[in-house]
Write an enzyme that holds these catalytic residues in place. Sequence first.
Site, PDB file in Angstrom:
ATOM      1  N   ASN A   8       0.915  -1.249   0.134  1.00 20.83           N
ATOM      2  CA  ASN A   8      -0.041  -0.111   0.086  1.00 20.83           C
ATOM      3  C   ASN A   8       1.053   1.180  -0.008  1.00 20.83           C
ATOM      4  O   ASN A   8       1.391   1.580   0.851  1.00 20.83           O
ATOM      5  CB  ASN A   8      -0.663   0.162   1.303  1.00 20.83           C
ATOM      6  CG  ASN A   8      -1.850   1.185   1.343  1.00 20.83           C
ATOM      7  OD1 ASN A   8      -1.903   2.127   0.365  1.00 20.83           O
ATOM      8  ND2 ASN A   8      -2.646   1.401   2.682  1.00 20.83           N
ATOM      9  N   ARG A  92      -2.707  -2.156  -3.142  1.00 25.48           N
ATOM     10  CA  ARG A  92      -3.797  -1.232  -3.153  1.00 25.48           C
ATOM     11  C   ARG A  92      -3.848  -0.114  -4.203  1.00 25.48           C
ATOM     12  O   ARG A  92      -2.832   0.533  -4.270  1.00 25.48           O
ATOM     13  CB  ARG A  92      -3.948  -0.735  -1.749  1.00 25.48           C
ATOM     14  CG  ARG A  92      -5.150   0.199  -1.446  1.00 25.48           C
ATOM     15  CD  ARG A  92      -5.191   0.813  -0.290  1.00 25.48           C
ATOM     16  NE  ARG A  92      -6.405   1.453  -0.254  1.00 25.48           N
ATOM     17  CZ  ARG A  92      -6.546   2.402   0.758  1.00 25.48           C
ATOM     18  NH1 ARG A  92      -5.500   2.607   1.814  1.00 25.48           N
ATOM     19  NH2 ARG A  92      -7.742   2.971   1.015  1.00 25.48           N
ATOM     20  N   ARG A 240      -9.912  16.500   5.082  1.00 20.95           N
ATOM     21  CA  ARG A 240     -10.714  16.904   3.790  1.00 20.95           C
ATOM     22  C   ARG A 240     -12.052  17.074   4.170  1.00 20.95           C
ATOM     23  O   ARG A 240     -12.676  16.461   5.170  1.00 20.95           O
ATOM     24  CB  ARG A 240     -10.733  15.299   3.169  1.00 20.95           C
ATOM     25  CG  ARG A 240      -9.547  15.035   2.352  1.00 20.95           C
ATOM     26  CD  ARG A 240      -9.597  13.605   1.475  1.00 20.95           C
ATOM     27  NE  ARG A 240      -8.859  12.805   2.357  1.00 20.95           N
ATOM     28  CZ  ARG A 240      -9.127  11.507   2.082  1.00 20.95           C
ATOM     29  NH1 ARG A 240      -9.801  10.820   1.415  1.00 20.95           N
ATOM     30  NH2 ARG A 240      -8.231  10.657   2.825  1.00 20.95           N
TER      31      ARG A 240
END
Length: 403
Positions: A8, A92, A240
């Site tokens: 990942n 990923r 975010r």
Amino acid sequence: MDTILVVNAGSSSVKFQIFAVDANARLDRVLKGQVDGIGSRPRLRATRASGETLADRAYPVEAIMDVPAALAVASSWLREELRITPLAVGHRVVHGGPDYAKPVAVDHGVVTRLERFEPLAPLHQRHNLAPIKSLLANYPALPQVACFDTAFHRRHDAVADSYAIPYRLYEEGVRRYGFHGLSYEYIARALPTLAPDVAGGRVIVAHLGSGASMCALRAGRSIESTMGFTALDGLAMGTRPGQLDPGVVLYLIMAKGMSPDEVQTFLYRDCGLKGLSGASNDMRELLVSHDPHAAFSVEYFVYRIGLFAGFLAAALEGLDAFVFTAGIGENSDAIRTRIGDRLKWLGVSLDETENARNALKISRPDSGIPVYVIPTDEERMIAEHTVSLLWTARSHANSERAS
Ligand code: ADP
């Protein structure tokens, strides 16, 4: 020992895990590691599955300047010190775009298609693809599998998959994809064992980590997500903002004179809990802070989860269970209590003793809707997909040889 490497890769770190795989495709986690501080203060850390430290060492900055260099250091450590040479590598990859509804064996053509989606996941895709490209170049015979965060959501109905914008934009890929799909897929697969009474029903799963989203499962299939075209939409996250009127973006560009790059950095790095609190994106710090802005950021986070629970319950036309997962969802009884209060109107009633000990089932026996805490395991999901594609490829090769 046959092993699978799961990778990942992000902008400043490469996380990896090794799973042993037996002849029946059963997986057993051997170790977890990461190379972080890429280009600043590189460090390799790894632990056995039991938690015992295997490595913790610093490198000079010039030794690990990018993701491929980080992967090369991790690979040679695995090969030379642990004698581990994986059969295959599972990666990923955040965005599979409209093309991929399931994991795929990687070749140069797949990489070229996935590069097209870099603008859709500007902080992730490029870094996810970097180790795939370097392994393709250096070990062309090593099987690699790309597993997407979007794939699990690709069978949403058209109304859930679309924005009300001209259809030509949908055709070129501007769609409501949804993310955290590997996590939701893991939970959907775990439900028949952990919560058989509700696995076939209508379930909301809240993946609450530094990135956060919620998914509506009907009979184990995703039918709706709080995220959309990019991983910016939906819930407020660590950095975010979640759902935002696009007019705010226009305002930032036209009235504030921000460039597209500045807006991108702002939206991915400076908003959410960090922006609201002005202090931190770490829920643990916010929960113990006495600053009213920190308290407000937590209140906002919880409020939006309550709102989106209504949105997903409407998509499901009812609700049979609610599941918490990921860093905050698995570990913070305080946040779960507050979300539980927001879900009272749906019949939710938490058992605070069970909640405090992060039990599997944290609702009271008389709760209208059972509530679960299920630790997610995206890496195991990637390892499973990788083995399954590897086994399929081998059995094709065997049957071709036999014919
Ligand atoms: P990611 O994998 O997206 O980086 P995680 O799923 O590991 O994120 O979640 C990270 C978040 O979980 C952080 O905001 C962290 O503060 C939060 N977290 C972890 N443990 C706790 C806890 N005990 N209480 C509150 N928040 C926690």
